[in-house]
Design an enzyme around this catalytic site. Structure first.
Site, PDB file in Angstrom:
ATOM      1  N   ARG A  53       0.855  -1.202   0.078  1.00  0.00           N
ATOM      2  CA  ARG A  53      -0.072   0.085  -0.044  1.00  0.00           C
ATOM      3  C   ARG A  53       0.901   1.206  -0.077  1.00  0.00           C
ATOM      4  O   ARG A  53       2.007   1.076   0.195  1.00  0.00           O
ATOM      5  CB  ARG A  53      -1.010  -0.060   1.118  1.00  0.00           C
ATOM      6  CG  ARG A  53      -0.226  -0.405   2.468  1.00  0.00           C
ATOM      7  CD  ARG A  53      -0.769   0.622   3.878  1.00  0.00           C
ATOM      8  NE  ARG A  53      -0.401   1.765   3.487  1.00  0.00           N
ATOM      9  CZ  ARG A  53       0.657   2.572   3.623  1.00  0.00           C
ATOM     10  NH1 ARG A  53       1.847   2.027   3.914  1.00  0.00           N
ATOM     11  NH2 ARG A  53       0.832   3.900   3.453  1.00  0.00           N
ATOM     12  N   GLY A  54       0.348   2.524  -0.181  1.00  0.00           N
ATOM     13  CA  GLY A  54       1.065   3.602  -0.346  1.00  0.00           C
ATOM     14  C   GLY A  54       1.235   3.843  -1.918  1.00  0.00           C
ATOM     15  O   GLY A  54       1.479   2.804  -2.602  1.00  0.00           O
ATOM     16  N   ALA A  55       0.757   5.024  -2.150  1.00  0.00           N
ATOM     17  CA  ALA A  55       0.657   5.283  -3.685  1.00  0.00           C
ATOM     18  C   ALA A  55       1.490   5.019  -4.501  1.00  0.00           C
ATOM     19  O   ALA A  55       1.896   3.930  -5.358  1.00  0.00           O
ATOM     20  CB  ALA A  55       0.602   6.799  -3.990  1.00  0.00           C
ATOM     21  N   ARG A  96      -7.327  -0.554  -7.130  1.00  0.00           N
ATOM     22  CA  ARG A  96      -7.619   0.579  -6.440  1.00  0.00           C
ATOM     23  C   ARG A  96      -7.917   1.752  -7.298  1.00  0.00           C
ATOM     24  O   ARG A  96      -7.014   2.001  -8.036  1.00  0.00           O
ATOM     25  CB  ARG A  96      -6.482   0.691  -5.324  1.00  0.00           C
ATOM     26  CG  ARG A  96      -6.263  -0.419  -4.259  1.00  0.00           C
ATOM     27  CD  ARG A  96      -5.586  -0.250  -3.202  1.00  0.00           C
ATOM     28  NE  ARG A  96      -6.295   0.794  -2.274  1.00  0.00           N
ATOM     29  CZ  ARG A  96      -5.578   1.384  -1.049  1.00  0.00           C
ATOM     30  NH1 ARG A  96      -4.482   1.132  -0.792  1.00  0.00           N
ATOM     31  NH2 ARG A  96      -6.495   2.043  -0.386  1.00  0.00           N
ATOM     32  N   GLN A 204      -2.498   2.789   9.852  1.00  0.00           N
ATOM     33  CA  GLN A 204      -1.407   2.648   9.091  1.00  0.00           C
ATOM     34  C   GLN A 204      -0.243   3.519  10.001  1.00  0.00           C
ATOM     35  O   GLN A 204       0.896   3.366   9.905  1.00  0.00           O
ATOM     36  CB  GLN A 204      -1.276   3.228   7.767  1.00  0.00           C
ATOM     37  CG  GLN A 204      -2.100   2.470   6.506  1.00  0.00           C
ATOM     38  CD  GLN A 204      -3.516   2.599   6.664  1.00  0.00           C
ATOM     39  OE1 GLN A 204      -4.104   3.243   7.585  1.00  0.00           O
ATOM     40  NE2 GLN A 204      -4.290   2.518   5.430  1.00  0.00           N
ATOM     41  N   ASP A 245      -2.107  10.610  -2.733  1.00  0.00           N
ATOM     42  CA  ASP A 245      -2.461   9.678  -3.508  1.00  0.00           C
ATOM     43  C   ASP A 245      -2.897  10.285  -4.871  1.00  0.00           C
ATOM     44  O   ASP A 245      -2.492   9.494  -5.798  1.00  0.00           O
ATOM     45  CB  ASP A 245      -3.481   8.741  -2.997  1.00  0.00           C
ATOM     46  CG  ASP A 245      -3.082   8.165  -1.760  1.00  0.00           C
ATOM     47  OD1 ASP A 245      -2.992   8.815  -0.563  1.00  0.00           O
ATOM     48  OD2 ASP A 245      -2.829   6.918  -2.081  1.00  0.00           O
ATOM     49  N   ASN A 255      -5.528  12.440  -0.236  1.00  0.00           N
ATOM     50  CA  ASN A 255      -4.707  11.381   0.896  1.00  0.00           C
ATOM     51  C   ASN A 255      -5.448  10.803   1.608  1.00  0.00           C
ATOM     52  O   ASN A 255      -6.808  10.980   1.625  1.00  0.00           O
ATOM     53  CB  ASN A 255      -3.585  12.245   1.402  1.00  0.00           C
ATOM     54  CG  ASN A 255      -2.760  11.396   2.204  1.00  0.00           C
ATOM     55  OD1 ASN A 255      -1.913  10.705   1.440  1.00  0.00           O
ATOM     56  ND2 ASN A 255      -2.017  11.806   3.557  1.00  0.00           N
ATOM     57  N   LYS A 256      -4.891   9.914   2.456  1.00  0.00           N
ATOM     58  CA  LYS A 256      -5.824   9.319   3.577  1.00  0.00           C
ATOM     59  C   LYS A 256      -6.812   9.900   4.299  1.00  0.00           C
ATOM     60  O   LYS A 256      -6.400  11.157   4.597  1.00  0.00           O
ATOM     61  CB  LYS A 256      -4.764   8.711   4.538  1.00  0.00           C
ATOM     62  CG  LYS A 256      -5.276   7.512   5.664  1.00  0.00           C
ATOM     63  CD  LYS A 256      -6.001   6.401   5.196  1.00  0.00           C
ATOM     64  CE  LYS A 256      -5.390   5.552   4.113  1.00  0.00           C
ATOM     65  NZ  LYS A 256      -6.240   4.732   3.361  1.00  0.00           N
TER      66      LYS A 256
END
Ligand code: MRU
Length: 353
Positions: A53-55, A96, A204, A245, A255-256
């Site tokens: 995970r993470g862009a 995603r 996270q 992201d 973003n998150k």
């Protein structure tokens, strides 16, 4: 210098007959488990379930996924192999929706397929795809270090910083984006006190950022997301720094979930709010952040977080994984090419041109 600390969240092992290895981020911080990937379907599952995970990391993993797709059709004639690989690119693109790095990396891989129609066989194409995936991986490593250098320059006067989600080596190829600024500051002898939001609902921040910072010997205080206002009010942080992201042409940033509220709080407390991201996270086809697709995740992430039920059965749940921070709340966007400030469409476009 930072203490020696080596882990690889993503690695390709071997040559064109090799395989992908991913550190399973869902097992952290309790277990450091590395899994091999040899088929596209398992990689798809790993992206959806946030094992990777993470862009930037999603983009790198997907690029290697295209190499795996090519391995499966290596014995086929070039034209049918190319068609099958492009179909797998389309499939990976549905894993995603928000992080644009996924689509950016897959587009680069598609271009390799399109440009190499004249090769002698599918093995040559697989070789070209592996070269491109490795390049994407290596470029990200370099971009992260450059972001770190620019980011650290903005944090010189800070003693405490607040961050959200995980933007370190786990989410990228090595140093990270927002965390790279903090790690680079440490390399330069400036050790910051980091306040890490736990980052509801999948933690996270608690599971990954707190772990990464601890591994690297950076002081980290874990807080619940709802404590950020109090931390700011008490003067504990002089900057907020987060990743991204997807960033639109005018600088609106997805973003998150929880990032937008931090930006609003930072504005109220007159604290600079920084976004750190490589140019691969920009989507210049969009101007307004309203047009960024926001991933909706399953309700059980909230009602049954990490296995135990914490809400009544059948309760209605809203679970967007990301939010959008409008450009006017962002003090600066830190890229590997330089710092965009103030954030405006003309500055974004000229930095990316
Ligand atoms: O759902 P996740 O964990 O993939 O979300 C990740 C984030 O929002 C990160 O902040 C972002 O991708 C930047 S990572 C350098």
């Amino acid at each position: 210098m930072a203490p020696t600390f080596e882990y690889l969240s993503i690695a390709w092992r071997g040559d064109i007959d090799g395989h992908l290895e991913l550190l399973d981020q869902t097992k952290l911080p309790l277990t450091l488990e590395i899994q091999p990937y040899r088929d596209v379907e398992s990689l798809f599952e790993a992206i959806v379930s946030l094992r990777v995970r993470g862009a930037p990391a999603i983009g790198i993993a997907a690029a290697y996924g295209v190499v795996i797709a090519a391995q499966k059709v290596i014995e086929e004639p070039l034209a049918s192999a190319a068609a099958a690989i492009l179909t797998q690119c389309d499939y990976l693109a549905t894993s995603r929706p928000t992080a644009v790095n996924l689509f950016w990396a897959l587009d680069r891989m598609r271009k390799i397929v399109d440009r190499n129609k004249g090769l002698s066989d599918s093995e040559e194409l697989t070789r070209a795809l592996l070269r491109e995936a490795r390049l994407i991986h290596e470029e990200d490593r370099r971009m992260c270090h450059a972001i770190g250098a620019y980011g650290a320059s903005l944090l010189r006067d800070a003693t405490g910083v607040l961050t959200h989600c995980n933007t370190g080596g786990l989410a990228t190829s090595e140093y990270g984006t927002a965390l790279s600024a903090i790690l680079t500051a440490q390399d330069q002898g400036h050790v910051l006190q980091v306040y890490a939001d736990e980052t509801r609902p999948l933690l996270q921040g608690a599971r990954l950022t707190a772990w990464e910072l601890q591994q690297r010997g950076i002081p980290c205080t874990l807080i619940c997301d709802s404590m950020a206002a109090q931390v700011m009010r008490e003067g504990r942080v002089q900057a907020v720094i987060v990743g991204a992201d997807r960033i639109t042409a005018r600088g609106d940033t997805a973003n998150k979930i929880g990032t937008y509220s931090l930006a609003v709080l930072a504005k109220y407390h007159s604290i600079p709010f920084y976004v750190a991201a490589p140019t691969s996270t920009f989507d210049l086809s969009l101007v307004s952040g309203d047009d960024i697709p926001i991933e909706q995740r399953k309700s059980t992430e909230i009602t049954h977080g990490f296995g135990s039920q914490t809400a009544p059965m059948h309760i209605e749940v809203y679970n967007p994984a990301f939010d959008v921070t409008p450009a006017e709340l962002i003090t600066a966007i830190i890229t590997e090419r330089g710092i965009i400030a103030p954030v405006s469409e003309s500055k974004v476009r000229s930095m990316l041109s």
